[in-house]
Design an enzyme around this catalytic site. Sequence first.
Site, PDB file in Angstrom:
ATOM      1  N   GLY A 108       0.821  -1.202   0.000  1.00 52.46           N
ATOM      2  CA  GLY A 108       0.000   0.000   0.000  1.00 52.46           C
ATOM      3  C   GLY A 108       0.861   1.260   0.000  1.00 52.46           C
ATOM      4  N   CYS A 109       0.243   2.364  -0.364  1.00 47.80           N
ATOM      5  CA  CYS A 109       1.006   3.609  -0.528  1.00 47.80           C
ATOM      6  C   CYS A 109       1.485   4.134   0.825  1.00 47.80           C
ATOM      7  CB  CYS A 109       0.183   4.638  -1.285  1.00 47.80           C
ATOM      8  SG  CYS A 109      -1.479   4.912  -0.667  1.00 47.80           S
TER       9      CYS A 109
END
Lengths: 334, 334, 334, 334
Positions: D143-144
């Site tokens: 995930g970012c």
Amino acid sequence: MDGVSIKVGIAGGAGYTGGELLRLLLNHPHAEVTFILSKSQAGKPVHAVHKDLLGDTDVYFSEEINPAIDVLFLCMGHGESKKFLESDELPANIKVIDLSQDFRWNESFNEDTVTDCNRAFVYGLPELNRVQIRTAESIANPGCFATAIQLGLLPLAQQNLITSEIHTSGITGSTGAGQSLSATSHYSWRSGNISNYKVLSHQHLHEIRRTLQGMQNQELPAINFVPYRGPFTRGILCTSYTKSDLNLSEATALYKDFYNGHPFVTIADSTPNLKQVVNTNKCLLHLQKEGGNLVVTSMIDNLLKGASGQAVQNMNLMFGLSEQAGLKLKASAF
Amino acid sequence: MDGVSIKVGIAGGAGYTGGELLRLLLNHPHAEVTFILSKSQAGKPVHAVHKDLLGDTDVYFSEEINPAIDVLFLCMGHGESKKFLESDELPANIKVIDLSQDFRWNESFNEDTVTDCNRAFVYGLPELNRVQIRTAESIANPGCFATAIQLGLLPLAQQNLITSEIHTSGITGSTGAGQSLSATSHYSWRSGNISNYKVLSHQHLHEIRRTLQGMQNQELPAINFVPYRGPFTRGILCTSYTKSDLNLSEATALYKDFYNGHPFVTIADSTPNLKQVVNTNKCLLHLQKEGGNLVVTSMIDNLLKGASGQAVQNMNLMFGLSEQAGLKLKASAF
Amino acid sequence: MDGVSIKVGIAGGAGYTGGELLRLLLNHPHAEVTFILSKSQAGKPVHAVHKDLLGDTDVYFSEEINPAIDVLFLCMGHGESKKFLESDELPANIKVIDLSQDFRWNESFNEDTVTDCNRAFVYGLPELNRVQIRTAESIANPGCFATAIQLGLLPLAQQNLITSEIHTSGITGSTGAGQSLSATSHYSWRSGNISNYKVLSHQHLHEIRRTLQGMQNQELPAINFVPYRGPFTRGILCTSYTKSDLNLSEATALYKDFYNGHPFVTIADSTPNLKQVVNTNKCLLHLQKEGGNLVVTSMIDNLLKGASGQAVQNMNLMFGLSEQAGLKLKASAF
Amino acid sequence: MDGVSIKVGIAGGAGYTGGELLRLLLNHPHAEVTFILSKSQAGKPVHAVHKDLLGDTDVYFSEEINPAIDVLFLCMGHGESKKFLESDELPANIKVIDLSQDFRWNESFNEDTVTDCNRAFVYGLPELNRVQIRTAESIANPGCFATAIQLGLLPLAQQNLITSEIHTSGITGSTGAGQSLSATSHYSWRSGNISNYKVLSHQHLHEIRRTLQGMQNQELPAINFVPYRGPFTRGILCTSYTKSDLNLSEATALYKDFYNGHPFVTIADSTPNLKQVVNTNKCLLHLQKEGGNLVVTSMIDNLLKGASGQAVQNMNLMFGLSEQAGLKLKASAF
């Protein structure tokens, strides 16, 4: 071309266009940056000024020219390029690409090149002068608004079809005004704000008129240009209209034919938006016919196709490289 | 006037103009909001939709009209106002101020008022129709672009001085497009972006032409209007030019004379910027003469002078209040 | 109160807080601005600097103090207020409201007021010191971040409930840094950008600690504060959390009880957003319980509740006016 | 490697990460896109959705998988990847890089890989798992926020130095929330606005804890994370701090040593800003010591290093290419 490596110098490397040029050249497959001149920043790493380049390069700003280069880009303020070429003894065999307005036109207006400082400058709009640029020794790189507006009108002028006044409005981002600090460059001022400036009197009208008049046989009518400052950093969008007998399909055919073979210009069928060209060297054009008026929307990234990207495109042509070398940039939609 | 309290209803209170109207009326010294109609939000507190009003009011959206009001504002979509007046049995003694375009003009174009739904609508541009508004029973509140453009041209039209084509470009913020969600209202799309739309064909040209033709004796030339969407939320800035024999001081005198006594219009001596009017009911005008062209820059807040603020200004006139009552808003420069 | 009119002077009227104060006072029902001092701009109309005031006032910046005033607001840079009070002979009967940090705390930390320049300064946070402010002769107006953070923590401190470290992050708009030009105030830099600064070492921690320690019996734990610069012009949003035994309904009851009777503080039930307070003097608080942590979100407009609005709120209290006089501002959601 | 050309399929190509992946792969020297799957857009040219690609490609969205590929990227919503792999009969020899959170962690938490849908997924954070990625058949792309936070903490965890609670705040741009329309993605709402969300409960904490706990011998303390939505389109900036005995030079040495040989991570000596990484695959880290706390600032472009860029980095490793192939993107400072 695989073995080619052009040796490049940049004068005025601490400004916006110098930084953008450096960003391009660091990834260019056939160019290497020999020096970046900046009197004000000499001795500092370039990433101290262009902080986005941290991790990409450890080169330093230098104070002196190294003559062992093939081409020198001048990224200095208007008026400074001329002073620089007058005072420095740049070897005649070094090609020059100047990003200022110093050599884009002269009073006579009727010569193919502008001769000054012992150099003959070709106007570096590749979609107009590609053949001449290939053999040019010196280039006057066009202005940003001038590039956007001319690319929207060249096909008409070539066919002698500008017979009525042109009306153009255009909006530019904050990088168009350079990095100097001023009341109108303050974030608190510019955020969410709009203003016009130099209404009907923008300096780029000179080079636009010189180009279009040079293409048309008959007298060029007035070009009325309203420029705006917009709350964004990059890009220029212009809308031009003029009375025209062409219908939409005739106009579209004319434009597609003119730009056939020019890799950076695309005719969009549906209404485009500025971010389709931001961070690229592309120019997007869109045509409409409303009543008797032909409407041309044109848009570019002011720092790329409007400045440093076009300068690299010119370099590519001057050194026999692919016109797109180093300019196939990742688009960014947001 | 101290004892006056106008009873107000708002229909369509969940949209942008309904919310803005509510913000104004909550602080208005001589008005009280009796109900806010919203079929979609009935039963919810208004601050559930207009969240900035949390702490300012505990009123709820209602589903039905309470006829015990003096004036009803219609803040519904275009076409909806007409349907509403046709279907509801609004007592004839309740004044109506409609913010849609439904009653701003009709085909004949040559009447002083637009009569429809058993009501005679006066075009609610106070700087044009102040006298008629004072005794009107129904008002068609002007469009936002139409307000900005007309205020820039009224003095010329009154003197029969629009003798050549008008060329106008204008930029509007995102609230001008309403709160509905669409690809072009997405933040990722609009941030840092510019596009034009309805070039030379914007629907506000109807009401603009109706007004200006109504003032001039001779035929009105073409009005060419290029609208832009800009990356900001509030405000409209327009630049109009036309050929004119007036010099700058004559034009300035004409405009200052025309707007003398109109508290919301100011002639700026230096180039203005949009944020001088944002969050106010003001219109700022600036004049220039370039060659044979007179250039008029005009700017307003699209939700205030371009919609809900002007609606309150009309209400003030209709009820004999000071034109500025409830509209002396704190300016905001940033 | 109808006849009351407080005579006001502003020193340092050319900056952001001076301009904002002027915007408020021009519409204040019980105050009139006698002079606006600015050594740098003396002789110019104030709308030459605060251009949004064009059409609202024709007052000029003056070079000298007119002693016929009731209260003087000091809107000068940090350190300048003290120099000003030391050098000028301000009559003792003129009340002072200072917006700098010069008199907010001193080394001893344990006094109720800060005595300096022959004046006793009450810390002007009305939700903490309303009673003392009413009779104060001099006010040290709190800092913007300090206001947002303290309003989020006062109810806990009053009950001796800050027993574990506080962790706060907060984001401020560009007006918080003043109008001076710098690389990080340039639009091209700040647009779309984020950076942190003074991490865990922001100067407002002094006044925050002084307040909270003054309320608690036991030793105050560490307050860890991470400030950010955000790409917007107005407003501050802070999130603070600390370990707490309170459940959500207990915490909510505590906060609602503490702020009962304080018109500018509202407890929001659902997650708020910054624009609910921008352009108002409001503070919005929101409470959550996550695991053992109590989370408090607090938000204000940095130029209003965080500076000039709070200064007017203090003036209102000092002169026996309604705390909200001149501060019922139109909210703006966009 | 010159002859290598990896055949690539993209499933879910109409979203933000699919479009960004396409932008990268169109210029990648050793990859070619065989198909772009989109059930909703099948039959349309991709530039009808990703309009910035007009002029760059004429490929169309397809409805069906072409099995003649080497690797398939899954750019679908959370939960959709698992459904897709369960229902489609993807040949086992096709490698998979999944950008959703479906295979990043499972309940047990203590395995090196997540096995599901008959595939063993390696967590695709190259600075952690470069060796395993080289031989992986399936990748769960991080995930970012998880990427930004982990890159700031990996060196500490590797040395068992996370001994006290972590406190992290972070701000993300609008593309992090995807392209679906919602009230908080409307330009009028988000422009100039800030809000927090999922305070202390963000879903990325799962994968962060799994990674860090997997590296540390002792129990991992709490990680407290406050996420913010910011008014910009691209990028994530996080600030993390924890109590530490390391002094600044020890910490700097630790981080520089850990990231030695990792081309996308750079330790900045001076305070960085988000735009130093926007439009690149870089992660910038900055270290400070304040009192007993070590402060780590980390920043990435959420669509590149936080999603599609990291996915390409993983592909490069899986196919034995240079880790930087196709990822030497032009930086952009503005």
